[in-house]
Enzyme design. Structure first.
Site, PDB file in Angstrom:
ATOM      1  N   LEU A  31       0.818  -1.218   0.000  1.00 36.59           N
ATOM      2  CA  LEU A  31       0.000   0.000   0.000  1.00 36.59           C
ATOM      3  C   LEU A  31       0.853   1.271   0.000  1.00 36.59           C
ATOM      4  CD1 LEU A  31      -2.944  -1.068   2.370  1.00 36.59           C
ATOM      5  CD2 LEU A  31      -2.833  -1.168  -0.127  1.00 36.59           C
ATOM      6  N   GLY A  34      -0.446   1.902  -3.695  1.00 35.39           N
ATOM      7  CA  GLY A  34      -1.736   1.303  -4.039  1.00 35.39           C
ATOM      8  C   GLY A  34      -2.840   1.726  -3.073  1.00 35.39           C
ATOM      9  N   PHE A  71       3.176  -6.907 -10.374  1.00 36.82           N
ATOM     10  CA  PHE A  71       2.919  -5.528 -10.824  1.00 36.82           C
ATOM     11  C   PHE A  71       3.623  -4.487  -9.953  1.00 36.82           C
ATOM     12  CE2 PHE A  71      -0.697  -7.991 -12.226  1.00 36.82           C
ATOM     13  CZ  PHE A  71      -1.027  -7.445 -13.465  1.00 36.82           C
ATOM     14  N   ASN A  74       8.310   0.706  -8.657  1.00 35.26           N
ATOM     15  CA  ASN A  74       8.331   2.154  -8.818  1.00 35.26           C
ATOM     16  C   ASN A  74       8.453   2.419 -10.316  1.00 35.26           C
ATOM     17  OD1 ASN A  74      10.184   1.808  -5.964  1.00 35.26           O
ATOM     18  ND2 ASN A  74       8.370   3.104  -5.963  1.00 35.26           N
ATOM     19  N   TYR A 139      14.922   3.498 -14.456  1.00 33.13           N
ATOM     20  CA  TYR A 139      13.661   2.745 -14.433  1.00 33.13           C
ATOM     21  C   TYR A 139      13.654   1.681 -15.532  1.00 33.13           C
ATOM     22  CZ  TYR A 139       8.822   1.563 -15.401  1.00 33.13           C
ATOM     23  OH  TYR A 139       7.674   0.872 -15.675  1.00 33.13           O
ATOM     24  N   PHE A 206       4.882  19.189 -23.101  1.00 33.90           N
ATOM     25  CA  PHE A 206       6.331  19.138 -22.890  1.00 33.90           C
ATOM     26  C   PHE A 206       7.061  18.952 -24.221  1.00 33.90           C
ATOM     27  CE2 PHE A 206       5.297  17.212 -18.472  1.00 33.90           C
ATOM     28  CZ  PHE A 206       5.160  18.487 -17.920  1.00 33.90           C
ATOM     29  N   ARG A 281      10.480  17.459 -21.509  1.00 35.53           N
ATOM     30  CA  ARG A 281      10.739  16.796 -20.241  1.00 35.53           C
ATOM     31  C   ARG A 281      11.923  15.848 -20.453  1.00 35.53           C
ATOM     32  NH1 ARG A 281       5.886  13.330 -17.668  1.00 35.53           N
ATOM     33  NH2 ARG A 281       6.510  11.890 -19.304  1.00 35.53           N
TER      34      ARG A 281
HETATM   35  N1  UFG Z   1       3.136  15.099 -21.205  1.00 33.97           N
HETATM   36  C1  UFG Z   1       2.908  16.444 -21.415  1.00 33.97           C
HETATM   37  N2  UFG Z   1       2.392  17.152 -20.371  1.00 33.97           N
HETATM   38  C2  UFG Z   1       2.099  16.605 -19.168  1.00 33.97           C
HETATM   39  C3  UFG Z   1       2.340  15.225 -18.977  1.00 33.97           C
HETATM   40  C4  UFG Z   1       2.862  14.499 -20.013  1.00 33.97           C
HETATM   41  O1  UFG Z   1       3.162  16.983 -22.484  1.00 33.97           O
HETATM   42  O2  UFG Z   1       1.639  17.319 -18.268  1.00 33.97           O
HETATM   43  C5  UFG Z   1       3.664  14.299 -22.327  1.00 33.97           C
HETATM   44  C6  UFG Z   1       4.971  13.604 -22.030  1.00 33.97           C
HETATM   45  O3  UFG Z   1       6.047  14.471 -22.303  1.00 33.97           O
HETATM   46  C7  UFG Z   1       4.900  12.400 -22.976  1.00 33.97           C
HETATM   47  C8  UFG Z   1       3.396  12.110 -23.069  1.00 33.97           C
HETATM   48  O4  UFG Z   1       2.741  13.276 -22.600  1.00 33.97           O
HETATM   49  O5  UFG Z   1       5.333  12.779 -24.233  1.00 33.97           O
HETATM   50  C9  UFG Z   1       2.980  10.948 -22.214  1.00 33.97           C
HETATM   51  O6  UFG Z   1       3.512  11.146 -20.913  1.00 33.97           O
HETATM   52  P1  UFG Z   1       3.135  10.235 -19.672  1.00 33.97           P
HETATM   53  O7  UFG Z   1       3.847  10.778 -18.489  1.00 33.97           O
HETATM   54  O8  UFG Z   1       1.654  10.095 -19.602  1.00 33.97           O
HETATM   55  O9  UFG Z   1       3.700   8.808 -20.072  1.00 33.97           O
HETATM   56  P2  UFG Z   1       5.196   8.406 -20.507  1.00 33.97           P
HETATM   57  O10 UFG Z   1       5.138   8.147 -21.975  1.00 33.97           O
HETATM   58  O11 UFG Z   1       6.219   9.328 -20.028  1.00 33.97           O
HETATM   59  O12 UFG Z   1       5.382   7.112 -19.623  1.00 33.97           O
HETATM   60  C10 UFG Z   1       5.074   5.849 -20.046  1.00 33.97           C
HETATM   61  C11 UFG Z   1       4.920   4.961 -18.820  1.00 33.97           C
HETATM   62  C12 UFG Z   1       6.245   4.798 -18.130  1.00 33.97           C
HETATM   63  C13 UFG Z   1       7.302   4.369 -19.113  1.00 33.97           C
HETATM   64  C14 UFG Z   1       7.384   5.333 -20.257  1.00 33.97           C
HETATM   65  C15 UFG Z   1       8.392   4.907 -21.290  1.00 33.97           C
HETATM   66  O13 UFG Z   1       3.981   5.522 -17.929  1.00 33.97           O
HETATM   67  O14 UFG Z   1       6.111   3.817 -17.126  1.00 33.97           O
HETATM   68  O15 UFG Z   1       6.115   5.421 -20.881  1.00 33.97           O
HETATM   69  O16 UFG Z   1       8.942   6.035 -21.908  1.00 33.97           O
HETATM   70  F1  UFG Z   1       8.507   4.313 -18.528  1.00 33.97           F
END
Ligand code: UFG
Length: 323
Positions: A31, A34, A71, A74, A139, A206, A281
């Site tokens: 938890l 979760g 599952f 982090n 990660y 981003f 980002r």
């Molecule tokens: N993004 C924005 N603004 C935000 C949040 C996200 O532009 O406020 C963009 C990010 O830059 C990215 C896209 O939206 O281009 C998706 O971002 P997320 O954070 O939703 O997801 P990620 O693609 O970063 O993450 C996913 C999984 C991770 C994994 C990663 C692999 O959640 O576990 O893909 O790159 F590691």
């Protein structure tokens, strides 16, 4: 009985909803991220740590577990760069403890949650399982290390496993009972929906200078219940002996840019977003799109929900969020 570790988390709790229709389920979760209320009431819940041998021993001695689905991890890329120790300890070290105790109790079927982050910045347009893995953050490396360890354990200890590499999980359970709830939230779709519900001032895109048609990042969004179904098929393939070791991508095979996701959220909610263009980002690849042809061919999996349905289910959850 099936042991689901991390079954109180976002993807684990959705899997449990589906798995409980077919199997007796034991959930082990500490938890830390979760939610106890997300665990289906028909599942047996044990609060404990997968890195704690005593917690594991008591579960494996008490219940006749025939497979483990793992599952608990982090999963924030940015945090993993700042605090790699946490990622190697929890994602690698604790999983090794789990595998050791599993094997000691002669439990040899394992389903492992992996990630598109194992590919790093791919040199192909559509990523298949044979695309070279080259993670660019701790990660992704922590997940790839376990994949490699699993291959060694399969040979040496007769472990059967399926690795599932998720692309971008999103959406919520159809009834709205459970859904995505992270604190802090970093994922695009919940952030946009929080903004459209009036809980955030604006949405930041981003980066708008990627080599993509509109300059924003492209991702492959996959409904969490489609992911859940893939786990059930993977489990059946292990239990029926059709799979010994396998690795599958799980995505829709369709890429959407950040701007397209925001537009679809606007269409679903009927609310206009206040969008700002922000810096890239760190650690974000420009484009990640999966080919899931392999699991389609081998296990007959298919996705049933498109981006609009993903966002509709997430919006349904968000408007009446329970935790
Ligand atoms: N993004 C924005 N603004 C935000 C949040 C996200 O532009 O406020 C963009 C990010 O830059 C990215 C896209 O939206 O281009 C998706 O971002 P997320 O954070 O939703 O997801 P990620 O693609 O970063 O993450 C996913 C999984 C991770 C994994 C990663 C692999 O959640 O576990 O893909 O790159 F590691």
């Amino acid at each position: 009985m099936i042991l689901v570790i991390g079954g109180a988390g976002y993807i684990g709790s959705h899997l449990v909803k589906e798995l409980i229709k077919k199997e007796t389920v034991v959930v082990l979760d500490n938890l830390s991220t979760g939610h106890r209320v997300a665990v289906d009431q028909k599942a047996i819940f044990v609060e404990g740590n997968l890195g704690n041998e005593d917690d594991l021993k008591s579960v494996f001695s008490k219940y006749p577990i025939k497979a483990v689905m793992h599952f608990a991890a982090n999963s924030l890329v940015g945090e993993s760069v700042i605090n790699p120790l946490k990622y190697y300890e929890n994602n690698v070290g604790d999983t090794l403890t789990l595998l050791k105790v599993m094997l000691r109790h002669n439990v040899k079927n394992f389903i492992f949650s992996s990630t598109a982050a194992t590919y790093g910045i791919p040199n192909v347009d559509i990523i298949s399982e044979s695309t070279v893995t080259n993670p660019i953050n701790p990660y992704g490396r922590s997940k790839l290390m376990i994949e490699q360890i699993l291959a060694d354990y399969a040979k040496a200890y007769d472990l059967n496993y399926v690795v599932l590499r998720y692309f971008n999980a999103a959406g919520a359970f159809q009834t709205g009972e459970i859904g995505e709830s992270h604190n802090p939230e970093t994922h695009l779709i919940p952030i946009v929906l929080q903004h459209l519900a009036g809980q955030r001032e604006k949405v930041s895109v981003f980066g708008s200078d990627y080599e993509t048609p509109d300059g924003s990042c492209i991702r492959d969004y996959i409904h969490v219940m489609d992911l859940a179904n893939a786990h059930i098929l993977a489990l059946e393939s292990l239990l029926e002996g059709r799979n010994k070791t396998a690795t599958y991508n799980l995505g829709n095979g369709l890429g959407y840019s950040v701007k397209e996701v925001i537009e679809t959220c606007e269409q679903v909610t009927g609310v206009k977003a206040n969008v700002e263009i922000a810096e890239r980002r760190e650690g974000d690849p420009g484009k990640l799109v999966a080919s899931s042809a392999k699991i389609f061919e081998e296990l007959g999996w298919n996705t049933e929900r498109d981006l609009t349905e993903i966002i509709q289910s997430a919006w349904n959850w968000h408007q009446n969020q329970k935790y």
